[in-house]
Design an enzyme around this catalytic site. Structure first.
Site, PDB file in Angstrom:
ATOM      1  N   GLY A  11       3.584  15.608  -1.125  1.00  0.00           N
ATOM      2  CA  GLY A  11       2.881  15.292  -2.366  1.00  0.00           C
ATOM      3  C   GLY A  11       2.911  16.368  -3.440  1.00  0.00           C
ATOM      4  O   GLY A  11       1.988  16.477  -4.238  1.00  0.00           O
ATOM      5  N   MET A  90       8.857   6.963   0.525  1.00  0.00           N
ATOM      6  CA  MET A  90      10.146   6.840   1.199  1.00  0.00           C
ATOM      7  C   MET A  90      10.473   5.436   1.685  1.00  0.00           C
ATOM      8  O   MET A  90      11.339   5.270   2.545  1.00  0.00           O
ATOM      9  CB  MET A  90      10.196   7.833   2.370  1.00  0.00           C
ATOM     10  CG  MET A  90      10.145   9.279   1.918  1.00  0.00           C
ATOM     11  SD  MET A  90      11.463   9.660   0.728  1.00  0.00           S
ATOM     12  CE  MET A  90      11.170  11.401   0.448  1.00  0.00           C
ATOM     13  N   ILE A  92      11.621   1.462   0.715  1.00  0.00           N
ATOM     14  CA  ILE A  92      12.151   0.571  -0.326  1.00  0.00           C
ATOM     15  C   ILE A  92      11.447  -0.772  -0.170  1.00  0.00           C
ATOM     16  O   ILE A  92      11.679  -1.497   0.802  1.00  0.00           O
ATOM     17  CB  ILE A  92      13.687   0.428  -0.214  1.00  0.00           C
ATOM     18  CG1 ILE A  92      14.351   1.814  -0.313  1.00  0.00           C
ATOM     19  CG2 ILE A  92      14.221  -0.510  -1.290  1.00  0.00           C
ATOM     20  CD1 ILE A  92      15.843   1.817  -0.005  1.00  0.00           C
ATOM     21  N   LEU A  93      10.565  -1.078  -1.117  1.00  0.00           N
ATOM     22  CA  LEU A  93       9.804  -2.331  -1.060  1.00  0.00           C
ATOM     23  C   LEU A  93      10.678  -3.479  -1.543  1.00  0.00           C
ATOM     24  O   LEU A  93      11.642  -3.261  -2.284  1.00  0.00           O
ATOM     25  CB  LEU A  93       8.546  -2.214  -1.931  1.00  0.00           C
ATOM     26  CG  LEU A  93       7.562  -1.116  -1.503  1.00  0.00           C
ATOM     27  CD1 LEU A  93       6.448  -0.965  -2.535  1.00  0.00           C
ATOM     28  CD2 LEU A  93       6.968  -1.403  -0.129  1.00  0.00           C
ATOM     29  N   ASN A 107       9.969   5.833 -10.503  1.00  0.00           N
ATOM     30  CA  ASN A 107      10.296   6.631  -9.320  1.00  0.00           C
ATOM     31  C   ASN A 107      10.913   7.943  -9.773  1.00  0.00           C
ATOM     32  O   ASN A 107      11.640   7.981 -10.765  1.00  0.00           O
ATOM     33  CB  ASN A 107      11.331   5.855  -8.485  1.00  0.00           C
ATOM     34  CG  ASN A 107      11.850   6.642  -7.294  1.00  0.00           C
ATOM     35  OD1 ASN A 107      11.069   7.243  -6.534  1.00  0.00           O
ATOM     36  ND2 ASN A 107      13.160   6.664  -7.115  1.00  0.00           N
ATOM     37  N   HIS A 109      13.582  10.751  -8.597  1.00  0.00           N
ATOM     38  CA  HIS A 109      14.672  10.935  -7.640  1.00  0.00           C
ATOM     39  C   HIS A 109      15.256  12.338  -7.825  1.00  0.00           C
ATOM     40  O   HIS A 109      15.492  12.762  -8.964  1.00  0.00           O
ATOM     41  CB  HIS A 109      15.755   9.869  -7.867  1.00  0.00           C
ATOM     42  CG  HIS A 109      16.864   9.976  -6.879  1.00  0.00           C
ATOM     43  ND1 HIS A 109      16.732   9.554  -5.567  1.00  0.00           N
ATOM     44  CD2 HIS A 109      18.112  10.514  -6.972  1.00  0.00           C
ATOM     45  CE1 HIS A 109      17.851   9.808  -4.912  1.00  0.00           C
ATOM     46  NE2 HIS A 109      18.697  10.393  -5.744  1.00  0.00           N
ATOM     47  N   THR A 146      13.588  -1.148 -10.041  1.00  0.00           N
ATOM     48  CA  THR A 146      14.020  -2.549 -10.077  1.00  0.00           C
ATOM     49  C   THR A 146      14.436  -2.920  -8.651  1.00  0.00           C
ATOM     50  O   THR A 146      14.328  -2.093  -7.752  1.00  0.00           O
ATOM     51  CB  THR A 146      15.213  -2.737 -11.049  1.00  0.00           C
ATOM     52  OG1 THR A 146      16.267  -1.868 -10.629  1.00  0.00           O
ATOM     53  CG2 THR A 146      14.832  -2.444 -12.490  1.00  0.00           C
ATOM     54  N   ASP A 150      17.279   2.715  -6.866  1.00  0.00           N
ATOM     55  CA  ASP A 150      17.647   3.843  -7.752  1.00  0.00           C
ATOM     56  C   ASP A 150      18.526   3.423  -8.935  1.00  0.00           C
ATOM     57  O   ASP A 150      19.239   4.268  -9.500  1.00  0.00           O
ATOM     58  CB  ASP A 150      18.363   4.963  -6.969  1.00  0.00           C
ATOM     59  CG  ASP A 150      17.444   5.675  -5.985  1.00  0.00           C
ATOM     60  OD1 ASP A 150      16.211   5.638  -6.181  1.00  0.00           O
ATOM     61  OD2 ASP A 150      17.956   6.272  -5.024  1.00  0.00           O
ATOM     62  N   GLU A 180      11.737  18.050 -11.343  1.00  0.00           N
ATOM     63  CA  GLU A 180      10.834  16.946 -10.997  1.00  0.00           C
ATOM     64  C   GLU A 180       9.419  17.143 -11.526  1.00  0.00           C
ATOM     65  O   GLU A 180       8.840  16.242 -12.138  1.00  0.00           O
ATOM     66  CB  GLU A 180      10.764  16.773  -9.471  1.00  0.00           C
ATOM     67  CG  GLU A 180      12.089  16.402  -8.846  1.00  0.00           C
ATOM     68  CD  GLU A 180      11.962  16.137  -7.356  1.00  0.00           C
ATOM     69  OE1 GLU A 180      11.092  15.360  -6.949  1.00  0.00           O
ATOM     70  OE2 GLU A 180      12.762  16.704  -6.584  1.00  0.00           O
TER      71      GLU A 180
HETATM   72  C1  GAR Z   1      10.876  14.792  -3.841  1.00  0.00           C
HETATM   73  O1  GAR Z   1      11.939  15.689  -3.981  1.00  0.00           O
HETATM   74  C2  GAR Z   1      11.266  13.423  -4.354  1.00  0.00           C
HETATM   75  O2  GAR Z   1      12.082  13.456  -5.490  1.00  0.00           O
HETATM   76  C3  GAR Z   1      12.024  12.900  -3.174  1.00  0.00           C
HETATM   77  O3  GAR Z   1      11.289  13.324  -2.055  1.00  0.00           O
HETATM   78  C4  GAR Z   1      10.584  14.511  -2.362  1.00  0.00           C
HETATM   79  C5  GAR Z   1       9.113  14.290  -2.101  1.00  0.00           C
HETATM   80  O4  GAR Z   1       8.383  15.467  -2.248  1.00  0.00           O
HETATM   81  N1  GAR Z   1      12.168  11.474  -3.247  1.00  0.00           N
HETATM   82  C6  GAR Z   1      13.245  10.833  -2.806  1.00  0.00           C
HETATM   83  O5  GAR Z   1      14.176  11.395  -2.261  1.00  0.00           O
HETATM   84  C7  GAR Z   1      13.225   9.328  -3.012  1.00  0.00           C
HETATM   85  N2  GAR Z   1      14.546   8.804  -2.992  1.00  0.00           N
HETATM   86  P1  GAR Z   1       6.821  15.474  -2.519  1.00  0.00           P
HETATM   87  O6  GAR Z   1       6.171  14.604  -1.458  1.00  0.00           O
HETATM   88  O7  GAR Z   1       6.463  16.937  -2.315  1.00  0.00           O
HETATM   89  O8  GAR Z   1       6.563  14.994  -3.915  1.00  0.00           O
END
Ligand code: GAR
Length: 206
Positions: A11, A90, A92-93, A107, A109, A146, A150, A180
């Protein structure tokens, strides 16, 4: 606007949103609920520490993705979500939720879409693939969700250089810190102010 954040793990992106909210940088929106697919996810603790309501909808309690998606959709409707943010979510709905919240789900990525994305590209795996490919730049993308994984309209991207001595872990850390955690709160704030216009598969910031 009611912002509901979907999480599965540590998170840190949720934390970036909470910190931005505290600094007054999320204009016209408030994080009202955090929903986790995993009991015990540290993201839940981050929410609780900041007085944000939490819900846990464990993926393993549901036989298939259809019944799981329905449970998440019902929770989002109950929470009266105006914006749904996948922040390290994590799962995919399926289309039920995309139809119910079309243009209202985003989202983050950890790569520059359309590279290193789609099914199987998540978390550290993305950075491993980036390093194997030899690209000189990587980064992060915030996009609308969508039905195609991704592939929804891109809202924001930020790029950084890949270093010769990077490991997947060092790259992940820089992408999170420098990309991010910056573009996700910005995109959320723009959405809450009604400043993101979707035109086909593109967006325009107005
Ligand atoms: C983040 O790097 C996010 O971009 C990635 O997982 C990590 C979660 O970290 N998401 C994906 O790879 C989705 N395809 P967090 O729980 O510390 O935010």
């Amino acid at each position: 606007m009611n912002i509901v954040v979907l999480v599965s793990g540590g998170g840190t992106n949720l934390q970036a949103l909470i910190d931005a909210q505290k600094r007054g940088e999320i204009k016209n929106g408030r994080i009202t609920c955090v929903i986790s697919s995993k009991p015990g996810a540290y993201a839940l603790e981050r929410a609780e520490k900041n007085g944000i309501a939490t819900r846990v909808i464990p993926r393993k309690d549901y036989d298939d993705i259809h019944t799981y998606t329905k449970a998440v959709k019902d929770a989002l409707l109950e929470e009266k979500a105006d914006l749904v943010v996948y922040a390290g979510f994590m799962i995919i709905l399926d289309s039920q939720v995309v139809e119910a919240f079309a243009g209202k789900m985003m989202n983050v990525h950890p790569a520059l879409i359309p590279s290193f994305c789609g099914k199987g590209f998540y978390g550290l795996r993305v950075h491993e693939a980036v390093l194997q490919s030899g690209v000189k730049l990587t980064g992060a993308t915030v996009h609308f969700v969508t039905e195609d994984c991704d592939a929804g309209p891109i809202i924001a991207q930020k790029a950084i250089p890949v270093h010769d001595d990077d490991t997947p872990e060092s790259l992940q850390k820089r992408v999170m810190e420098q990309c991010e955690w910056k573009i996700l709160p910005q995109a959320v704030s723009l959405f809450c102010q009604g400043r993101i216009k979707i035109i086909g598969n593109k967006t325009q910031i107005i």
